[in-house]
Design a protein around this motif. Structure first.
Motif, PDB file in Angstrom:
ATOM      1  N   GLN A 244      48.245  -1.769  35.845  1.00  0.00           N
ATOM      2  CA  GLN A 244      49.392  -2.479  35.284  1.00  0.00           C
ATOM      3  C   GLN A 244      49.162  -3.973  35.163  1.00  0.00           C
ATOM      4  O   GLN A 244      50.018  -4.695  34.632  1.00  0.00           O
ATOM      5  CB  GLN A 244      50.635  -2.206  36.132  1.00  0.00           C
ATOM      6  N   GLY A 245      48.032  -4.465  35.670  1.00  0.00           N
ATOM      7  CA  GLY A 245      47.750  -5.893  35.571  1.00  0.00           C
ATOM      8  C   GLY A 245      48.486  -6.733  36.593  1.00  0.00           C
ATOM      9  O   GLY A 245      48.591  -7.960  36.426  1.00  0.00           O
ATOM     10  N   THR A 246      48.994  -6.109  37.644  1.00  0.00           N
ATOM     11  CA  THR A 246      49.637  -6.873  38.715  1.00  0.00           C
ATOM     12  C   THR A 246      48.639  -7.861  39.316  1.00  0.00           C
ATOM     13  O   THR A 246      49.006  -8.978  39.696  1.00  0.00           O
ATOM     14  CB  THR A 246      50.155  -5.927  39.819  1.00  0.00           C
ATOM     15  N   VAL A 247      47.391  -7.436  39.412  1.00  0.00           N
ATOM     16  CA  VAL A 247      46.281  -8.312  39.798  1.00  0.00           C
ATOM     17  C   VAL A 247      45.161  -8.128  38.785  1.00  0.00           C
ATOM     18  O   VAL A 247      45.082  -7.100  38.098  1.00  0.00           O
ATOM     19  CB  VAL A 247      45.770  -7.996  41.229  1.00  0.00           C
ATOM     20  N   ASP A 248      44.294  -9.142  38.689  1.00  0.00           N
ATOM     21  CA  ASP A 248      43.180  -9.070  37.746  1.00  0.00           C
ATOM     22  C   ASP A 248      42.006  -8.272  38.298  1.00  0.00           C
ATOM     23  O   ASP A 248      41.229  -7.685  37.524  1.00  0.00           O
ATOM     24  CB  ASP A 248      42.688 -10.486  37.397  1.00  0.00           C
ATOM     25  N   GLY A 249      41.862  -8.279  39.607  1.00  0.00           N
ATOM     26  CA  GLY A 249      40.709  -7.613  40.180  1.00  0.00           C
ATOM     27  C   GLY A 249      40.866  -7.354  41.664  1.00  0.00           C
ATOM     28  O   GLY A 249      41.950  -7.557  42.241  1.00  0.00           O
ATOM     29  N   GLN A 250      39.790  -6.914  42.274  1.00  0.00           N
ATOM     30  CA  GLN A 250      39.815  -6.573  43.693  1.00  0.00           C
ATOM     31  C   GLN A 250      38.391  -6.640  44.249  1.00  0.00           C
ATOM     32  O   GLN A 250      37.428  -6.734  43.489  1.00  0.00           O
ATOM     33  CB  GLN A 250      40.414  -5.190  43.904  1.00  0.00           C
ATOM     34  N   GLU A 251      38.261  -6.597  45.564  1.00  0.00           N
ATOM     35  CA  GLU A 251      36.950  -6.554  46.214  1.00  0.00           C
ATOM     36  C   GLU A 251      36.890  -5.312  47.078  1.00  0.00           C
ATOM     37  O   GLU A 251      37.848  -4.981  47.776  1.00  0.00           O
ATOM     38  CB  GLU A 251      36.727  -7.815  47.061  1.00  0.00           C
ATOM     39  N   ASN A 252      35.752  -4.603  46.997  1.00  0.00           N
ATOM     40  CA  ASN A 252      35.631  -3.379  47.785  1.00  0.00           C
ATOM     41  C   ASN A 252      34.184  -2.903  47.808  1.00  0.00           C
ATOM     42  O   ASN A 252      33.325  -3.428  47.103  1.00  0.00           O
ATOM     43  CB  ASN A 252      36.536  -2.275  47.227  1.00  0.00           C
ATOM     44  N   THR A 253      33.939  -1.884  48.634  1.00  0.00           N
ATOM     45  CA  THR A 253      32.607  -1.285  48.697  1.00  0.00           C
ATOM     46  C   THR A 253      32.395  -0.352  47.512  1.00  0.00           C
ATOM     47  O   THR A 253      33.350   0.094  46.872  1.00  0.00           O
ATOM     48  CB  THR A 253      32.439  -0.488  49.993  1.00  0.00           C
ATOM     49  N   PHE A 254      31.127  -0.028  47.253  1.00  0.00           N
ATOM     50  CA  PHE A 254      30.823   0.896  46.161  1.00  0.00           C
ATOM     51  C   PHE A 254      31.530   2.233  46.359  1.00  0.00           C
ATOM     52  O   PHE A 254      32.062   2.809  45.404  1.00  0.00           O
ATOM     53  CB  PHE A 254      29.310   1.133  46.076  1.00  0.00           C
ATOM     54  N   SER A 255      31.531   2.744  47.598  1.00  0.00           N
ATOM     55  CA  SER A 255      32.115   4.071  47.826  1.00  0.00           C
ATOM     56  C   SER A 255      33.617   4.062  47.581  1.00  0.00           C
ATOM     57  O   SER A 255      34.174   5.029  47.056  1.00  0.00           O
ATOM     58  CB  SER A 255      31.801   4.573  49.241  1.00  0.00           C
ATOM     59  N   ASN A 256      34.302   2.975  47.941  1.00  0.00           N
ATOM     60  CA  ASN A 256      35.748   2.898  47.677  1.00  0.00           C
ATOM     61  C   ASN A 256      36.029   2.699  46.191  1.00  0.00           C
ATOM     62  O   ASN A 256      36.983   3.270  45.646  1.00  0.00           O
ATOM     63  CB  ASN A 256      36.372   1.762  48.483  1.00  0.00           C
ATOM     64  N   ILE A 257      35.224   1.885  45.526  1.00  0.00           N
ATOM     65  CA  ILE A 257      35.408   1.656  44.088  1.00  0.00           C
ATOM     66  C   ILE A 257      35.213   2.959  43.313  1.00  0.00           C
ATOM     67  O   ILE A 257      36.013   3.299  42.436  1.00  0.00           O
ATOM     68  CB  ILE A 257      34.430   0.569  43.578  1.00  0.00           C
ATOM     69  N   GLU A 258      34.156   3.679  43.658  1.00  0.00           N
ATOM     70  CA  GLU A 258      33.855   4.919  42.928  1.00  0.00           C
ATOM     71  C   GLU A 258      34.844   6.028  43.252  1.00  0.00           C
ATOM     72  O   GLU A 258      35.349   6.720  42.363  1.00  0.00           O
ATOM     73  CB  GLU A 258      32.428   5.363  43.256  1.00  0.00           C
ATOM     74  N   SER A 259      35.154   6.211  44.559  1.00  0.00           N
ATOM     75  CA  SER A 259      36.015   7.335  44.947  1.00  0.00           C
ATOM     76  C   SER A 259      37.434   7.178  44.428  1.00  0.00           C
ATOM     77  O   SER A 259      38.098   8.170  44.123  1.00  0.00           O
ATOM     78  CB  SER A 259      36.029   7.485  46.477  1.00  0.00           C
ATOM     79  N   LYS A 260      37.892   5.945  44.308  1.00  0.00           N
ATOM     80  CA  LYS A 260      39.237   5.692  43.776  1.00  0.00           C
ATOM     81  C   LYS A 260      39.236   5.467  42.266  1.00  0.00           C
ATOM     82  O   LYS A 260      40.274   5.200  41.673  1.00  0.00           O
ATOM     83  CB  LYS A 260      39.856   4.480  44.483  1.00  0.00           C
TER      84      LYS A 260
END
Length: 370
Positions: A244-260
């Motif tokens: 929804q664009g509430t935020v432009d981005g985020q920081e996370n690990t590869f496993s969290n980025i991929e799994s979500k």
């Protein structure tokens, strides 16, 4: 003639007596047929009593000392992550060692408690173990800012060594005042940046962007130093916030980025490793103290099995997740060079200047030595 007859009669009487004696007419008691005869009564001996074996205690059934119970483990990430795999390994070890007397239920994906209320429910003993991101614990103790300090650890092994060491254990013990007990650190790994606006390759590329972070003053300082905004959003709400664009981005690990599947709602990813996601395995002190020695030993061994497995899985799952993100091709991936990373280190020095005395210079020094 009379003398001869008398002598014959005496001779016959003696022969008859000898015959009777030879036929077994002894007054001694007969043998009992194989055993030795009892000694005569006037011999001074006595028949020994058979030796008595010491009385044996009734044998305990295996596992008789193990308490029957159900243990709930709550966490907020997906099943294909190091955290969940470690929790399953812990479950298996405890249930098998207890012969099924201890049941372990694992609740992933915030299905029992979420980021906002899992710590309170642990303290209330509604869950017996939680595995929160350490960034969620900075309000309880500033030492949990360690994973958020930029470029502090060079590897998972260095981070593991710090939390297993005296300074890391000291930070865990500070939670006991709340009724929580720190059992160990489970790594997820270094974090990387995704966003929807532009590739990020230098500090100035952050200017004006807004990122979701795990929370905490160190991360706020880090992003404000980069002239970017930061906001804490529960992990289970992050996909929608990005969509929804509430935020432009985020920081996370590869496993969290991929799994979500954040690559479905983000255009750019920068491999940075600037901060980390490290989890604290916590238990409730009342629950822990309620166990007898036999039960606690089983749970302790299960914790060790889970910790070792989570650690072994972290690097492996992150590498596999990066490969999947590359194969899906939905997000542009950029990787910083060593020179680029040094520029970020220099730019973020004000974070260390401010938080060295808050976290403790001895703690920071110990972490840097790993």
């Amino acid at each position: 003639m009379k003398k001869r007859r008398m002598f014959s009669m005496l001779f016959m009487s003696a022969a008859l007596a000898a015959s009777l004696t030879a036929c077994g007419g002894s007054s001694e008691p007969a043998s009992n047929g194989g055993g030795s005869s009892s000694p005569p009564a006037n011999s001074g001996g006595s028949t020994p009593e058979p030796a008595k074996e010491p009385a044996k205690e009734p044998a305990k059934e295996a596992g008789a000392d193990i308490q029957e119970m159900t243990i709930k483990i709550s966490h907020v990430v997906a099943e294909n992550t190091p955290k969940h795999q470690g929790a399953l390994a812990m479950k298996k070890a405890i249930e098998e060692a207890s012969g099924g007397k201890i049941k372990v239920q694992v609740f992933p994906n915030s299905s029992l408690f979420g980021d906002k209320d899992e710590y309170q429910n642990l303290v209330a003993n509604n869950a017996q173990f939680i595995i929160p991101d350490m960034a969620k614990l900075v309000g309880n103790d500033p030492g949990f800012n360690i994973p958020s300090m930029p470029f502090l650890f060079s590897s998972d092994e260095a981070a593991n060594a710090f939390w297993d060491g005296p300074k890391g254990q000291e930070i865990f013990k500070r939670l006991e005042k709340d009724g929580a007990l720190g059992m160990g650190m489970w790594p997820n790994g270094p974090k990387h940046i995704t966003n929807n606006k532009k590739p990020i390759k230098a500090p100035e590329d952050f200017n004006g962007l807004k990122f979701r972070t795990q929370g905490g003053q160190v991360l706020e300082k880090l992003y404000s130093t980069l002239s970017a905004g930061s906001v804490s959003i529960p992990f289970n709400e992050l996909y929608t916030a990005l969509q929804q664009g509430t935020v432009d981005g985020q920081e996370n690990t590869f496993s969290n980025i991929e799994s979500k599947k954040f690559d479905e709602v983000q255009k750019y990813m920068t491999i940075m490793g600037h901060t980390r996601v490290d989890y604290a395995l916590l238990t409730n002190t009342k629950f822990w103290n309620s166990m007898n020695d036999a039960t606690r030993k089983i749970v302790e061994e299960g914790v060790k099995v889970g910790t070792d497995f989570a650690r072994s899985q972290a690097a492996e799952l992150n590498a596999a997740a990066l490969k999947k993100l590359q194969e899906r091709g939905q997000i542009e991936i950029n990787e910083l060079s060593k020179e680029d990373i040094q520029k970020f280190r220099d730019f973020l020095k004000p974070v260390y200047d401010e938080y060295n005395p808050i976290i403790g210079e001895d703690v920071i020094k110990d972490a840097m030595s790993r």
